[in-house]
Design a protein around this motif. Structure first.
Motif, mmCIF file in Angstrom:
data_model
loop_
_atom_site.group_PDB
_atom_site.id
_atom_site.type_symbol
_atom_site.label_atom_id
_atom_site.label_comp_id
_atom_site.label_asym_id
_atom_site.label_seq_id
_atom_site.Cartn_x
_atom_site.Cartn_y
_atom_site.Cartn_z
ATOM 1 N N SER A 50 105.940 -18.600 49.169
ATOM 2 C CA SER A 50 105.449 -17.511 48.315
ATOM 3 C C SER A 50 106.586 -16.621 47.836
ATOM 4 O O SER A 50 106.506 -16.031 46.750
ATOM 5 C CB SER A 50 104.388 -16.692 49.051
ATOM 6 N N GLN A 54 108.259 -16.301 43.400
ATOM 7 C CA GLN A 54 108.213 -15.028 42.694
ATOM 8 C C GLN A 54 108.738 -15.162 41.259
ATOM 9 O O GLN A 54 109.772 -15.777 41.019
ATOM 10 C CB GLN A 54 109.028 -13.970 43.446
ATOM 11 N N LEU A 113 108.085 -9.066 54.942
ATOM 12 C CA LEU A 113 106.950 -9.988 54.900
ATOM 13 C C LEU A 113 106.760 -10.591 56.278
ATOM 14 O O LEU A 113 107.664 -11.253 56.804
ATOM 15 C CB LEU A 113 107.195 -11.088 53.860
ATOM 16 N N LYS A 118 101.521 -13.839 52.990
ATOM 17 C CA LYS A 118 102.130 -14.425 51.795
ATOM 18 C C LYS A 118 101.863 -13.531 50.598
ATOM 19 O O LYS A 118 101.042 -12.611 50.670
ATOM 20 C CB LYS A 118 101.613 -15.843 51.548
ATOM 21 N N TRP A 119 102.560 -13.844 49.483
ATOM 22 C CA TRP A 119 102.508 -12.993 48.296
ATOM 23 C C TRP A 119 102.000 -13.737 47.073
ATOM 24 O O TRP A 119 102.182 -14.953 46.937
ATOM 25 C CB TRP A 119 103.905 -12.470 47.958
ATOM 26 N N LYS A 123 104.152 -10.305 42.669
ATOM 27 C CA LYS A 123 104.281 -9.135 43.549
ATOM 28 C C LYS A 123 105.608 -8.383 43.362
ATOM 29 O O LYS A 123 105.616 -7.169 43.095
ATOM 30 C CB LYS A 123 104.119 -9.578 44.996
ATOM 31 N N CYS A 144 95.597 -5.631 48.948
ATOM 32 C CA CYS A 144 95.526 -6.953 49.578
ATOM 33 C C CYS A 144 94.269 -7.689 49.124
ATOM 34 O O CYS A 144 93.233 -7.070 48.864
ATOM 35 C CB CYS A 144 95.525 -6.818 51.104
ATOM 36 N N SER A 179 103.704 -5.865 54.921
ATOM 37 C CA SER A 179 103.915 -7.028 54.051
ATOM 38 C C SER A 179 103.664 -6.717 52.579
ATOM 39 O O SER A 179 104.091 -7.478 51.702
ATOM 40 C CB SER A 179 103.017 -8.191 54.482
ATOM 41 N N SER A 180 102.961 -5.630 52.289
ATOM 42 C CA SER A 180 102.667 -5.288 50.900
ATOM 43 C C SER A 180 103.679 -4.320 50.304
ATOM 44 O O SER A 180 103.567 -3.938 49.139
ATOM 45 C CB SER A 180 101.262 -4.672 50.782
ATOM 46 N N THR A 224 99.036 -9.121 47.752
ATOM 47 C CA THR A 224 99.445 -9.527 49.105
ATOM 48 C C THR A 224 98.269 -10.175 49.831
ATOM 49 O O THR A 224 97.153 -9.658 49.782
ATOM 50 C CB THR A 224 99.949 -8.310 49.907
#
Length: 327
Positions: A50, A54, A113, A118-119, A123, A144, A179-180, A224
């Protein structure tokens, strides 16, 4: 002992055009990503993929093996232009693992993260754009996704809510996970990173310290994926709630002005922690609520209602049923 390996340096190209294009692109890559991992790497490949996907490529990905008893399998390459670095340390906990990654981070921004999250591909691009547009912000978060096996957090406030009101909201319930987030690296390093040695609550402590430097704004859309599974600390109510007590005490000592400015009375600063305990009690999870209620009463002996709740956790089910609604 710390071992570091940069697998990206093992890859080279004789094609000067490719090398030139890579150089131009690397100048635009601004974010360092830190993934701490301990013992279980079941979802690590998804997390790495992930990051690689990006739309705004990251400058580097730093994976921290936090002293796993059996060293984690090193991924020697990834499908992204940035550097992939693998660092193995002795086991010192989540806060220390994130700090180790932060120490190596060379990007303008840093994103944390967790290895089981995962993203969305957009993101980092959208968060970099937000921080470019909002110089008063030192960090930002995303919402999320809500889906089976994932937790959506929330409810989310106005994405530009001022830091005093934001502090009060976080105090009563963290509505976004680390993670976000995306943080200005200079600020994260200047404020000392994550507090080490805590059983839980290092992220709440971190948000309060960087809020002394500026605002934390939100990207008002889910980008996220926060995974839920049995091995998470969030699944252990006692460890999750009581583990945060030390960090809350420190926050009250150092940042009570922020909470009071956000609308929390000075004599109610512990109500956020108390509310977390009562949430477990009112779910009728008495086995987990029992030690927390007793511990809270020992710290706050004037709160007789918490003592009553503790005693009720020992009551026969029939009595509890008759008293439901009155306690």
């Amino acid at each position: 002992e710390i071992s570091t390996r940069d697998w990206s340096s093992d890859v080279c190209s004789s094609d000067l055009k490719v090398l030139r294009a890579f150089t131009i692109q690397s100048e635009r890559m601004r974010t360092s990503v830190v993934i701490p991992c301990f013992r279980v790497d079941e979802f690590l490949d998804e997390a790495i993929s992930s990051v690689a996907a990006q739309t705004a490529p990251v400058k580097e990905l730093i994976v921290i093996d936090d002293g796993s008893p059996v060293p984690l399998r090193e991924r020697r390459s990834w499908e992204a232009p940035g550097h992939l670095r693998w660092v193995r340390t002795e086991n010192r906990g989540l806060g220390a693992a994130r700090n180790e990654g932060l120490k190596h981070a060379s990007g303008e921004f840093v994103a944390f993260l967790d290895s089981d999250d995962k993203w969305d591909p957009e993101k980092i691009r959208k968060q970099e754009a937000l921080l470019d547009a909002e110089m008063a912000a030192v960090a930002c978060y995303t919402q999320c996704f809500k889906a089976p096996g994932y937790f959506p957090f929330g409810p989310y406030p106005d994405p530009k809510l001022g830091r005093d009101k934001l502090a009060a909201m976080l105090w009563h319930g963290q509505f976004f996970p680390p993670s976000s987030s995306l943080v200005r690296t200079e600020v994260a390093k200047r404020t000392g990173g994550f507090r080490e040695g805590l059983r839980n609550g290092e992220d709440l402590d971190f948000w309060f310290r960087i809020m002394e430097e500026g605002e934390i704004f939100g990207v008002p859309e889910p980008l996220t994926w926060y995974r839920q599974h049995p091995n998470q600390i969030t699944q252990d109510a006692v460890r999750r709630v009581m583990g945060s007590k030390e960090s809350r005490r420190e926050i009250i000592e150092r940042f009570s002005h922020r909470l009071i400015a956000g609308g929390i009375p000075a004599n109610a600063l512990w109500d956020g922690y108390k509310g977390e305990i009562l949430a477990v009690y009112f779910r009728r999870d008495f086995r987990n609520a029992r030690p927390m209620l007793l511990d809270y009463y020992k710290d706050h002996p004037g709160d007789l209602r918490m003592l009553v709740y503790y005693l009720m956790t020992w009551a026969p089910p029939g009595l509890l049923k008759r008293l439901r609604g009155s306690i």
